[in-house]
Design a protein around this motif. Structure first.
Motif, PDB file in Angstrom:
ATOM      1  N   ALA A   9      11.069  -1.557   3.610  1.00  0.00           N
ATOM      2  CA  ALA A   9      11.329  -0.114   3.514  1.00  0.00           C
ATOM      3  C   ALA A   9      12.357   0.318   4.550  1.00  0.00           C
ATOM      4  O   ALA A   9      12.678  -0.415   5.493  1.00  0.00           O
ATOM      5  CB  ALA A   9      10.019   0.652   3.714  1.00  0.00           C
ATOM      6  N   ILE A  19      -0.860  -0.867   0.098  1.00  0.00           N
ATOM      7  CA  ILE A  19       0.306  -1.058   0.955  1.00  0.00           C
ATOM      8  C   ILE A  19       0.144  -2.366   1.713  1.00  0.00           C
ATOM      9  O   ILE A  19      -0.906  -2.631   2.310  1.00  0.00           O
ATOM     10  CB  ILE A  19       0.460   0.106   1.960  1.00  0.00           C
ATOM     11  CG1 ILE A  19       0.706   1.431   1.227  1.00  0.00           C
ATOM     12  CG2 ILE A  19       1.576  -0.185   2.965  1.00  0.00           C
ATOM     13  CD1 ILE A  19       1.996   1.505   0.456  1.00  0.00           C
ATOM     14  N   PHE A  49       1.246  -4.602   4.816  1.00  0.00           N
ATOM     15  CA  PHE A  49       1.716  -4.284   6.159  1.00  0.00           C
ATOM     16  C   PHE A  49       1.884  -5.591   6.938  1.00  0.00           C
ATOM     17  O   PHE A  49       0.914  -6.197   7.380  1.00  0.00           O
ATOM     18  CB  PHE A  49       0.669  -3.379   6.830  1.00  0.00           C
ATOM     19  CG  PHE A  49       1.063  -2.790   8.151  1.00  0.00           C
ATOM     20  CD1 PHE A  49       1.513  -1.482   8.232  1.00  0.00           C
ATOM     21  CD2 PHE A  49       0.941  -3.512   9.326  1.00  0.00           C
ATOM     22  CE1 PHE A  49       1.840  -0.911   9.462  1.00  0.00           C
ATOM     23  CE2 PHE A  49       1.273  -2.967  10.553  1.00  0.00           C
ATOM     24  CZ  PHE A  49       1.721  -1.655  10.620  1.00  0.00           C
ATOM     25  N   GLU A  63       9.065   6.882   2.533  1.00  0.00           N
ATOM     26  CA  GLU A  63       9.085   5.703   1.675  1.00  0.00           C
ATOM     27  C   GLU A  63       7.680   5.370   1.162  1.00  0.00           C
ATOM     28  O   GLU A  63       7.488   5.037  -0.017  1.00  0.00           O
ATOM     29  CB  GLU A  63       9.650   4.512   2.457  1.00  0.00           C
ATOM     30  CG  GLU A  63      11.124   4.600   2.792  1.00  0.00           C
ATOM     31  CD  GLU A  63      11.985   3.991   1.706  1.00  0.00           C
ATOM     32  OE1 GLU A  63      12.117   4.627   0.645  1.00  0.00           O
ATOM     33  OE2 GLU A  63      12.523   2.893   1.940  1.00  0.00           O
ATOM     34  N   ILE A  64       6.697   5.452   2.041  1.00  0.00           N
ATOM     35  CA  ILE A  64       5.327   5.138   1.634  1.00  0.00           C
ATOM     36  C   ILE A  64       4.814   6.166   0.630  1.00  0.00           C
ATOM     37  O   ILE A  64       4.184   5.806  -0.382  1.00  0.00           O
ATOM     38  CB  ILE A  64       4.416   5.059   2.874  1.00  0.00           C
ATOM     39  CG1 ILE A  64       4.783   3.814   3.695  1.00  0.00           C
ATOM     40  CG2 ILE A  64       2.936   5.017   2.463  1.00  0.00           C
ATOM     41  CD1 ILE A  64       4.130   3.763   5.055  1.00  0.00           C
ATOM     42  N   LEU A  97      10.097   5.980   7.069  1.00  0.00           N
ATOM     43  CA  LEU A  97       8.951   5.187   6.630  1.00  0.00           C
ATOM     44  C   LEU A  97       7.881   6.027   5.940  1.00  0.00           C
ATOM     45  O   LEU A  97       7.365   5.637   4.889  1.00  0.00           O
ATOM     46  CB  LEU A  97       8.350   4.429   7.816  1.00  0.00           C
ATOM     47  CG  LEU A  97       7.213   3.456   7.471  1.00  0.00           C
ATOM     48  CD1 LEU A  97       7.669   2.436   6.431  1.00  0.00           C
ATOM     49  CD2 LEU A  97       6.735   2.739   8.736  1.00  0.00           C
ATOM     50  N   VAL A 105       1.080   4.938   9.676  1.00  0.00           N
ATOM     51  CA  VAL A 105       1.029   4.716   8.231  1.00  0.00           C
ATOM     52  C   VAL A 105      -0.281   5.254   7.657  1.00  0.00           C
ATOM     53  O   VAL A 105      -0.314   5.876   6.591  1.00  0.00           O
ATOM     54  CB  VAL A 105       1.211   3.223   7.908  1.00  0.00           C
ATOM     55  CG1 VAL A 105       0.897   2.935   6.441  1.00  0.00           C
ATOM     56  CG2 VAL A 105       2.631   2.779   8.239  1.00  0.00           C
ATOM     57  N   SER A 124       5.546  -4.093  -0.030  1.00  0.00           N
ATOM     58  CA  SER A 124       5.587  -4.519   1.369  1.00  0.00           C
ATOM     59  C   SER A 124       6.565  -3.645   2.128  1.00  0.00           C
ATOM     60  O   SER A 124       7.769  -3.660   1.865  1.00  0.00           O
ATOM     61  CB  SER A 124       6.029  -5.984   1.471  1.00  0.00           C
ATOM     62  OG  SER A 124       6.276  -6.319   2.818  1.00  0.00           O
ATOM     63  N   ILE A 125       6.035  -2.895   3.102  1.00  0.00           N
ATOM     64  CA  ILE A 125       6.894  -1.945   3.814  1.00  0.00           C
ATOM     65  C   ILE A 125       7.866  -2.636   4.763  1.00  0.00           C
ATOM     66  O   ILE A 125       8.725  -1.969   5.344  1.00  0.00           O
ATOM     67  CB  ILE A 125       6.073  -0.889   4.562  1.00  0.00           C
ATOM     68  CG1 ILE A 125       5.183  -1.531   5.636  1.00  0.00           C
ATOM     69  CG2 ILE A 125       5.261  -0.059   3.580  1.00  0.00           C
ATOM     70  CD1 ILE A 125       4.519  -0.504   6.541  1.00  0.00           C
ATOM     71  N   PHE A 129      11.547  -1.895  -2.842  1.00  0.00           N
ATOM     72  CA  PHE A 129      12.292  -1.015  -1.945  1.00  0.00           C
ATOM     73  C   PHE A 129      13.804  -1.218  -2.047  1.00  0.00           C
ATOM     74  O   PHE A 129      14.566  -0.356  -1.623  1.00  0.00           O
ATOM     75  CB  PHE A 129      11.836  -1.224  -0.499  1.00  0.00           C
ATOM     76  CG  PHE A 129      10.477  -0.626  -0.210  1.00  0.00           C
ATOM     77  CD1 PHE A 129      10.322   0.747  -0.127  1.00  0.00           C
ATOM     78  CD2 PHE A 129       9.369  -1.436  -0.035  1.00  0.00           C
ATOM     79  CE1 PHE A 129       9.087   1.313   0.133  1.00  0.00           C
ATOM     80  CE2 PHE A 129       8.123  -0.884   0.234  1.00  0.00           C
ATOM     81  CZ  PHE A 129       7.976   0.498   0.313  1.00  0.00           C
TER      82      PHE A 129
END
Length: 231
Positions: free
Chosen positions: A19, A39, A41, A27-28, A24, A62, A15-16, A208
């Motif tokens: 992050a 991912i 969101f 991180e992804i 970002l 993203v 789950s960003i 994260f």
């Protein structure tokens, strides 16, 4: 559009929300390299939940940096107004909440017509039977194991009973759909949620918040792979 039995497999979904938003894209890409399957969101409107997060412009950004499927989890009061925009922005799956979705089959049809997977979320205080009668219209059922609105909350143990009930009922009806768990999922409880029937594991700070994404996700996957369902 519901998946067949062979489509149901274990998936890790970082789950960003947890992050570093200043990095970002990086991180992804890092969790993708580490073995993420999708991912997660999180979209919050400050009304359905007491917080505001990210929206369509971030989804567009993203989408440009990952090939992974993206599940847009719409924790918003009027999801019907926004599902098309999120799919056009790059979401492969749309999760809306049953608490603000009076016609689940119609919502599922709408999402399917847009070419995305349809998922319905269930808050901790909501009975699973509000969704289960319509499960044949869905690709995924999302069980919240925290109260939605903030990242980093502690896992609510009662979610395990809800998972067991949902998976048992799906099996009884011969339905093979994903069951996703979201909230407080970490290395120390991921085996429990797998045993209870989940097969899609959302984790924010559990991934994260760690220095080595590859290491923590490998450890999570090992536990998932070696934990049989106990239904």
């Amino acid at each position: 559009m519901a998946p067949s039995a062979e489509d149901i497999h274990d998936k890790l979904a970082p789950s960003i929300l947890s992050a570093d938003f200043a990095r970002l894209g990086e991180e992804i890409r890092a969790v993708e390299r580490a073995g993420a399957d999708m991912i997660h969101f999180d979209v919050m409107d400050g009304h359905f939940v007491p917080n505001i997060s990210i929206g369509i412009p971030v989804m567009e950004s993203v989408r440009k940096v990952t090939r992974l499927p993206i599940d847009a989890h719409l924790m918003i009061s009027e999801p019907a107004r926004y599902v098309e925009a999120f799919v056009k922005a790059g979401a492969n799956s749309i999760s809306v909440h049953c608490e603000v979705c009076p016609d689940i089959p119609a919502m599922a049809r709408r999402i399917h017509d847009l070419g995305a997977r349809a998922s319905i979320g269930i808050n901790p205080e909501t009975d699973a039977d509000k969704v289960l009668p319509f499960a044949e219209h869905l690709d995924m059922s999302l069980v919240m194991s925290v109260h939605p609105g903030f990242g980093g909350q502690e896992f609510i143990p009662a979610a395990l009973d809800k998972l067991r009930y949902i998976r048992r009922e799906l099996k009884r009806r011969g339905l093979s759909i994903d069951v996703e768990i979201d909230g407080g999922v970490k290395l120390d409880n991921i085996a429990d949620v797998k045993a209870a029937g989940a097969n899609v594991f959302v984790s924010g700070s559990g991934i994260f918040g760690k220095p080595d994404y590859g290491k923590i996700m490998n450890e999570m996957r090992e536990l998932v792979v070696h934990t049989p369902s106990k239904l």
